[in-house]
Design an enzyme around this catalytic site. Sequence first.
Site, PDB file in Angstrom:
ATOM      1  N   ARG A  15      29.620 -12.516 -25.128  1.00 15.67           N
ATOM      2  CA  ARG A  15      30.553 -12.600 -24.373  1.00 15.67           C
ATOM      3  C   ARG A  15      30.179 -13.399 -23.341  1.00 15.67           C
ATOM      4  O   ARG A  15      30.620 -14.829 -23.219  1.00 15.67           O
ATOM      5  CB  ARG A  15      31.053 -11.279 -23.513  1.00 15.67           C
ATOM      6  N   ASP A  16      29.180 -13.279 -22.543  1.00 12.87           N
ATOM      7  CA  ASP A  16      28.640 -14.194 -21.419  1.00 12.87           C
ATOM      8  C   ASP A  16      27.934 -15.436 -22.196  1.00 12.87           C
ATOM      9  O   ASP A  16      27.994 -16.650 -21.946  1.00 12.87           O
ATOM     10  CB  ASP A  16      27.481 -13.487 -20.650  1.00 12.87           C
ATOM     11  N   HIS A 213      20.459 -14.467 -14.706  1.00 10.69           N
ATOM     12  CA  HIS A 213      20.505 -15.934 -15.234  1.00 10.69           C
ATOM     13  C   HIS A 213      19.240 -16.260 -15.063  1.00 10.69           C
ATOM     14  O   HIS A 213      18.269 -16.054 -14.176  1.00 10.69           O
ATOM     15  CB  HIS A 213      21.642 -16.441 -14.903  1.00 10.69           C
ATOM     16  N   CYS A 244      28.451 -19.420 -16.895  1.00 10.78           N
ATOM     17  CA  CYS A 244      29.923 -19.432 -16.421  1.00 10.78           C
ATOM     18  C   CYS A 244      30.335 -20.688 -16.148  1.00 10.78           C
ATOM     19  O   CYS A 244      29.771 -21.304 -15.168  1.00 10.78           O
ATOM     20  CB  CYS A 244      29.884 -18.249 -15.234  1.00 10.78           C
TER      21      CYS A 244
END
Length: 311
Positions: A15-16, A213, A244
């Site tokens: 996902r990320d 992150h 993101c």
Amino acid sequence: MAYPKRVKLVDVGPRDGLQNEAQPVSAGVKIELVHRLQNAGLKDIEVTSYVSRKWMPQMADNSQVMCGIRRAPGVRYSVLAPNMKGLEAALAAERPKWPDEIVVFGSASETFSHKNINCSIAESIERFAPVVAAARENGIHVRGAMSCAVGCPYEGDIVPDAVGRLARTMKDIGVQHVGVADTIGVGTPGRVQRALEAVLATYAIDDVSGHFHDTYGLALSNVLASMELGIWQFDTSVAGLGGCPCAKGATGNVATEDVVYTLQSVGVETGIDLDKLIDAGVYISHALGREPNSRASRALRVKRVSAGLCH
Ligand code: HMG
Ligand code: MG
């Protein structure tokens, strides 16, 4: 303080890790990545997100991926769902294909909230409330991701008070677990600890995790600093994928391989087979046309080659 004996890692790579990829990644590749992660021993995998395909085109195949996974026993599959439309889409398939956990994602920064989910923090809580209630009625666990818990790309430093406030509102609407996210990787161990403490004023230690992150290379230090507080759950991303689109300049999550290698080195159990994990990271990185962004992966593969175990 001694480190927890065991740490649980949620691999958010599918996902990320992939949401920010401009190049197309087929559903088949995503499904194979999930299979390789579970085969490596990951018990928690964040698979996809049910968000607007205009905002996040890479996640438009969410249902195809969720329905294509061959589920392994004991693995928890989570998805992001920011509103009822997302939850309804996640539950449109037959029950065995439902996620085990949904993630509502808010922000401690007002500006980031607008940039990421197009509403204020207060409005986001209003949107999350029915999602949380409906998910829980259906026996689905609810995690709340808290972006910009340390710093924001638009507002700069975020104070722990803002983090504590968001934790309390998440608790009020029934969010069961909070993930404290350093979205742009500006956290330092002390600042990350302050953000976690602000959440721990409301949530029990077993209901809080870290999501770091690695923009400035401090994510691993932040994992260890969190463990000093007793935190034992972390989101990590295979091959250090991630980012993101709403947080320009931010790099991937801390690499799962680096975290597993470090934890093994200090005698903390993760239940993950590092060799298989490294192979999963090579698989997805090569599918993207690059090398894994993990030092442990690189070093251990060099060692494998010199030992004649592979080419
Ligand atoms: P909006 O424009 O305010 O919503 O977006 P809307 O209700 O006005 O709807 C606009 C359009 O989106 C409509 O379609 C809706 O049907 C559709 P149209 O009529 O224009 O064709 N729509 C949806 N489609 C699919 N699934 C849905 C959905 N909801 C509305 N659930 C929205 C609000 C939240 C949907 C939008 O802003 C969005 O999708 N944002 C994406 C945010 C995102 O995915 N960000 C990345 C994940 S968060 C993250 O990475 C941080 C994290 O890793 C922690 C950290 O590191 O900080 C978790
Ligand atoms: Mg993230």
